[in-house]
Design an enzyme around this catalytic site. Structure first.
Site, PDB file in Angstrom:
ATOM      1  N   HIS A  59     -40.030   9.541 -19.039  1.00 22.73           N
ATOM      2  CA  HIS A  59     -39.402   8.239 -18.790  1.00 22.73           C
ATOM      3  C   HIS A  59     -39.554   7.363 -20.030  1.00 22.73           C
ATOM      4  CE1 HIS A  59     -43.376   6.534 -18.207  1.00 22.73           C
ATOM      5  NE2 HIS A  59     -43.610   7.258 -17.120  1.00 22.73           N
TER       6      HIS A  59
ATOM      7  N   HIS B 112     -42.994   7.189 -21.903  1.00 22.37           N
ATOM      8  CA  HIS B 112     -43.285   8.353 -22.744  1.00 22.37           C
ATOM      9  C   HIS B 112     -42.431   8.300 -24.014  1.00 22.37           C
ATOM     10  CE1 HIS B 112     -43.789  10.233 -18.535  1.00 22.37           C
ATOM     11  NE2 HIS B 112     -44.997   9.926 -18.969  1.00 22.37           N
TER      12      HIS B 112
ATOM     13  N   CYS C 235     -60.516   8.764  -9.773  1.00 23.63           N
ATOM     14  CA  CYS C 235     -59.091   8.421  -9.703  1.00 23.63           C
ATOM     15  C   CYS C 235     -58.317   9.621 -10.245  1.00 23.63           C
ATOM     16  CB  CYS C 235     -58.764   7.170 -10.511  1.00 23.63           C
ATOM     17  SG  CYS C 235     -56.967   6.931 -10.641  1.00 23.63           S
TER      18      CYS C 235
ATOM     19  N   CYS D  63     -55.907   8.749 -13.172  1.00 23.38           N
ATOM     20  CA  CYS D  63     -56.529   8.647 -14.503  1.00 23.38           C
ATOM     21  C   CYS D  63     -57.281   9.922 -14.853  1.00 23.38           C
ATOM     22  CB  CYS D  63     -57.546   7.512 -14.561  1.00 23.38           C
ATOM     23  SG  CYS D  63     -56.901   5.888 -14.264  1.00 23.38           S
TER      24      CYS D  63
ATOM     25  N   CYS E 103     -58.142   1.830  -8.079  1.00 27.67           N
ATOM     26  CA  CYS E 103     -58.166   1.917  -9.541  1.00 27.67           C
ATOM     27  C   CYS E 103     -57.368   0.761 -10.158  1.00 27.67           C
ATOM     28  CB  CYS E 103     -57.560   3.268  -9.922  1.00 27.67           C
ATOM     29  SG  CYS E 103     -56.974   3.338 -11.593  1.00 27.67           S
TER      30      CYS E 103
ATOM     31  N   HIS F 208     -53.924   2.298 -11.726  1.00 27.50           N
ATOM     32  CA  HIS F 208     -52.909   2.835 -10.816  1.00 27.50           C
ATOM     33  C   HIS F 208     -52.728   2.020  -9.545  1.00 27.50           C
ATOM     34  CE1 HIS F 208     -53.639   6.275 -13.473  1.00 27.50           C
ATOM     35  NE2 HIS F 208     -52.363   6.473 -13.279  1.00 27.50           N
TER      36      HIS F 208
ATOM     37  N   LYS G 298     -43.599  -2.582 -13.084  1.00 32.87           N
ATOM     38  CA  LYS G 298     -44.278  -1.430 -13.656  1.00 32.87           C
ATOM     39  C   LYS G 298     -43.436  -0.169 -13.430  1.00 32.87           C
ATOM     40  CE  LYS G 298     -48.664   0.697 -13.558  1.00 32.87           C
ATOM     41  NZ  LYS G 298     -49.801   1.134 -12.856  1.00 32.87           N
TER      42      LYS G 298
ATOM     43  N   LYS H 208     -42.997   5.737  -9.741  1.00 35.58           N
ATOM     44  CA  LYS H 208     -42.186   6.768  -9.081  1.00 35.58           C
ATOM     45  C   LYS H 208     -41.473   6.209  -7.865  1.00 35.58           C
ATOM     46  CE  LYS H 208     -44.459  10.984 -10.329  1.00 35.58           C
ATOM     47  NZ  LYS H 208     -45.505  11.906 -10.009  1.00 35.58           N
TER      48      LYS H 208
HETATM   49  N1  MSP Z   1     -52.209  13.297 -20.316  1.00 41.35           N
HETATM   50  C1  MSP Z   1     -52.724  12.015 -20.634  1.00 41.35           C
HETATM   51  C2  MSP Z   1     -52.906  11.880 -22.135  1.00 41.35           C
HETATM   52  C3  MSP Z   1     -53.769  12.912 -22.756  1.00 41.35           C
HETATM   53  S1  MSP Z   1     -53.864  12.724 -24.480  1.00 41.35           S
HETATM   54  C4  MSP Z   1     -55.030  13.746 -24.950  1.00 41.35           C
HETATM   55  C5  MSP Z   1     -51.777  10.949 -20.129  1.00 41.35           C
HETATM   56  N2  MSP Z   1     -50.531  11.323 -19.888  1.00 41.35           N
HETATM   57  S2  MSP Z   1     -49.352  10.389 -19.278  1.00 41.35           S
HETATM   58  O1  MSP Z   1     -48.198  11.227 -19.212  1.00 41.35           O
HETATM   59  O2  MSP Z   1     -49.785   9.792 -18.071  1.00 41.35           O
HETATM   60  O3  MSP Z   1     -49.146   9.209 -20.249  1.00 41.35           O
HETATM   61  C6  MSP Z   1     -49.107   9.403 -21.596  1.00 41.35           C
HETATM   62  C7  MSP Z   1     -48.732   8.181 -22.332  1.00 41.35           C
HETATM   63  O4  MSP Z   1     -47.417   7.753 -21.988  1.00 41.35           O
HETATM   64  C8  MSP Z   1     -49.522   6.899 -22.131  1.00 41.35           C
HETATM   65  O5  MSP Z   1     -50.713   6.777 -22.724  1.00 41.35           O
HETATM   66  C9  MSP Z   1     -48.613   5.993 -22.862  1.00 41.35           C
HETATM   67  O6  MSP Z   1     -48.761   6.296 -24.214  1.00 41.35           O
HETATM   68  C10 MSP Z   1     -47.265   6.450 -22.382  1.00 41.35           C
HETATM   69  N3  MSP Z   1     -46.820   5.625 -21.294  1.00 41.35           N
HETATM   70  C11 MSP Z   1     -46.672   5.964 -19.978  1.00 41.35           C
HETATM   71  N4  MSP Z   1     -46.159   4.891 -19.330  1.00 41.35           N
HETATM   72  C12 MSP Z   1     -45.985   3.870 -20.184  1.00 41.35           C
HETATM   73  C13 MSP Z   1     -45.375   2.616 -20.131  1.00 41.35           C
HETATM   74  N5  MSP Z   1     -44.924   2.091 -19.012  1.00 41.35           N
HETATM   75  N6  MSP Z   1     -45.229   1.931 -21.300  1.00 41.35           N
HETATM   76  C14 MSP Z   1     -45.606   2.452 -22.505  1.00 41.35           C
HETATM   77  N7  MSP Z   1     -46.172   3.629 -22.574  1.00 41.35           N
HETATM   78  C15 MSP Z   1     -46.585   4.265 -21.422  1.00 41.35           C
HETATM   79  O7  MSP Z   1     -52.198   9.828 -19.988  1.00 41.35           O
END
Ligand code: MSP
Length: 695
Positions: free
Chosen positions: A18, A21, A128, A131, A150, A153, A307, A310
């Protein structure tokens, strides 16, 4: 040669890619691109985090094995990065043998050097799954129903009953970590995040449970415990190690580790700061390994103040679709990707949170891309090509060396903006870098307004005109390179129109004192509209597409009684659209645009169950593509037993305003013909993937 190693977090495969990411990956990509342009040897890494309880649970929910789920979702991330033009990068999956080997190696290194740093004890506490972290009550909050939940979340945490596990003696490293942070001011950036980590560490580090026996989707601890039990390594210890797996491991003789490790910059979201700035350095210190150069933290994006979640479809912004929509009317549709990148990078400084408000996105598009950059490129190349036969662009030293006037101003701003933008890119400040770049864009537009090349042509002032045209080419040649980290598709297009023939690999950042004198041989071509202005009609069209809830939702009654609302919603579920009225009731025809506001998509039913105390209703779970699921309540229970529905593909009105029906939140409506008794479900005569738009 200098080296630069930039990493993104590896993404959990329980979710489809999304906008959040995409933001991490786009930001990392701009840094990789910039560093290639200043001649550094660059390594850029992203990937997927595939182990742990969260992934195991997500797989079970879909009736898949964790491996099946990860094999399905990991390629989606790669496809998305390809579709949005992310440059050359490594991609690591934590289920790969090359990674598993390095994780086991990290464990052994710690055990070999500090045997007591890993010890067995019993753990119980709050966990959690979102996390993948243990929390103490002081790190949690109570929700309305009094449950501990948490802070990230906003969901209740679960209690892990007494479990024997390996612990890592993190408390031992608190002092050393503080010292490292103090002596390496650039270790945690931006500064506010450094302060956050310092106070966290100062408040005392607890030893960390780093293995589990109650589930098995992970990498084995490379030794059995004294009672002969097998443990799985804690998912964060596993995941963080990915950054080294890409380099082939920690062994001092591994050349990539030698070359890149000390230059590693981990770009992360603020939610995962503690894991990167505390756990990871402590693990590395225990293994007697050098620490990465920087933990670079960015803020979080919300969508219209909400935020990304899902359960709220409107926040599930698909970066590919948004980029597509933004580039739809351009002669070079890939510039839609640049428009999205530009907004994300420019709108908010890196460490701050950002809010994607679609109106602001379009305003910025019009002001900075259509009016400023697009206009400059268009005007300049149109004039250069129009006057080419009579007035070839040429360098007139006397004019270039003027001590005041438009030529002087343009050269000065070019030098300053290239220097400032470079510093800002080096300091990981994309917003500032683009602001500095746009100073040149705006100055060049002013230069055209002041010098009025069309009047020079009319008045036959060919020497002056030739010089102005040369200056415009010089500006575009600089901008072609200065915008390249952030706007690669635009830079490529501009390169083609200038006829510079410089590949992405060969483009170099402008040298400050060379403005006007560093032009390669060019063969300019006439441009076509790059960033067409979004007028009011197009704006409304886009907003209706992006904000279907606002566009489609019927105006809410002033204070609707709960029963009335539910009755209306029941009706909505019980009477599929096609069943409601004979055709052409009021004689008014539907416009094409109105019809297109309804987002019809293929959906596959993956689960179906009766709704208690509602004989007409079924609760369906439908797959809407890219691993995303939705709940839909449908009034088809009298015509279809639930088990006959599993696997069927139907047509879903995907942007219908969500409604709560018998306490269940229904996100869309499936199309069917007939009334409750003789009812035929919509279907497709070919095997079309879920998520495909129906028009
Ligand atoms: N798998 C762990 C990271 C392990 S690194 C060794 C993780 N994954 S995640 O898919 O949940 O999220 C990864 C990253 O996506 C977040 O840290 C952030 O960088 C990015 N984002 C997810 N949602 C976000 C927003 N709403 N806004 C900006 N970035 C965010 O955490």
């Amino acid at each position: 040669m200098k080296t630069f190693y930039i990493t993104t977090p590896i993404y959990y495969v329980n979710d489809a890619p999304h906008l959040g990411h995409a933001y991490s990956t786009i930001v990392a990509d701009t840094f990789a691109r910039f560093h290639r342009m200043v001649g550094d040897s660059v390594l850029f890494l992203t990937g997927t985090d595939e182990h742990g309880q969260k992934v195991q649970e997500a797989a079970a929910k879909r009736g898949l094995t964790p491996q099946q789920l990860t094999d399905e979702v990991a390629p989606r991330f790669e496809e998305t990065w390809k579709a949005i033009g992310i440059s050359k990068h490594g991609f690591i999956r934590t289920t790969e043998p090359r990674h598993k080997r390095v994780v086991a190696d990290l464990w052994r290194r710690i055990r070999d050097r500090h045997p007591d740093d890993l010890f067995l004890a019993t753990y119980e506490g709050w966990y959690c799954v979102g996390c993948e972290a243990f929390y103490t009550e002081s790190q949690l909050e109570k929700d309305d129903s009094g449950q501990w939940s948490c802070l990230v979340h906003k969901r209740p945490v679960s209690w892990v009953a007494k479990e024997r596990s390996w612990f890592f003696r993190m408390s031992k490293y608190a002092e050393r970590l503080l010292q490292h942070i103090e002596t390496h001011p650039s270790f945690i950036q931006p500064e506010n995040y450094r302060n956050e980590v310092v106070s966290f560490v100062k408040s005392g580090l607890r030893d960390l449970s780093v293995s589990r026996t109650s589930f098995d989707w992970g990498i084995d601890v490379p030794e059995l415990d004294p009672e002969g039990h097998r443990h799985v390594i804690y998912v964060w210890m596993d995941a963080l190690t990915n950054y080294v797996s890409e380099l082939g491991g920690f062994a001092p003789e591994t050349p990539e580790f030698q070359t890149y490790w000390r230059q590693a910059v981990h770009l992360i979201g603020k939610d995962i700061l503690r894991f990167h700035a505390v756990y990871w350095p402590c693990f590395l210190m225990a293994a007697e390994l050098p620490l990465p150069r920087t933990i670079l933290t960015h803020g979080w994006w919300t969508i219209g103040g909400r935020k990304i979640s899902k359960s709220i479809p409107a926040t599930r912004v698909n970066p590919r679709e948004l980029a597509h929509d933004l580039g739809e009317t351009s002669s070079i549709p890939e510039t839609g990707i640049d428009a999205l990148r530009y907004f994300l990078l420019r709108e908010t400084p890196l460490g701050n949170d950002g809010d994607l408000v679609y109106e602001n996105l379009l305003e910025r598009y019009n002001a900075d891309l259509a009016n400023d950059l697009g206009n400059l490129i268009n005007r300049s190349l149109t004039m250069v090509t129009r006057f080419a036969e009579t007035t070839p662009p040429r360098w007139v030293a006397a004019m270039a060396q003027a001590s005041h006037g438009p030529d002087h101003d343009l050269a000065r701003v070019a030098a300053e903006s290239a220097a400032d933008a470079r510093l800002a890119w080096e300091a990981f400040q994309p917003s500032k870098a683009l602001e500095a770049t746009w100073r040149l864009v705006r100055e060049a537009n002013r230069y055209i307004d002041t010098t009025q090349p069309w009047s020079l042509a009319k008045g036959g002032q060919t020497e002056k005109l030739g010089h102005v045209l040369h200056s415009l080419l010089a500006t575009l040649w600089w901008l072609r390179r200065m915008i390249a980290p952030a706007l690669p598709a635009t830079a490529r297009t501009l390169d083609g129109w200038l006829g510079a023939g410089v590949s992405e690999d060969d483009a170099r950042w402008p040298e400050v004192d060379t403005f006007g004198r560093d032009l390669p041989s060019l063969s300019p071509k006439a441009p076509s509209p790059l960033y067409p202005r979004v007028d009011e009609k197009r704006r409304d069209e886009l907003l209706a597409r992006w904000l279907p809830e606002a566009a489609v939702a019927a105006p809410a009654p002033a204070a609707p009684a709960k029963e009335a609302k539910e009755a209306k919603a029941d009706k909505q579920a019980a009477a599929p659209a096609a069943a409601s009225a004979p055709s052409g009731t009021d004689g008014a025809s539907l416009t094409y645009d109105d019809f297109m506001r309804a987002e019809l998509r293929v959906a596959q039913i993956v689960a179906a169950q009766p709704v208690p105390k509602a004989k007409k209703l079924l609760q369906l779970t439908v797959d809407v593509g890219e691993g995303r699921h939705r709940t839909v309540v449908a009034g088809i229970a009298e015509a279809y037993p639930p088990d006959q529905l599993i696997g069927r593909k139907v047509i879903l009105v995907a942007n219908l305003a969500p409604a709560t029906i018998r306490g269940i939140r229904s996100e869309g409506m499936i199309l069917a013909a007939g009334d409750d008794a003789i009812l035929g479900l919509s279907s497709l005569d070919r095997d079309v993937p879920p998520g495909t738009r129906v028009r």
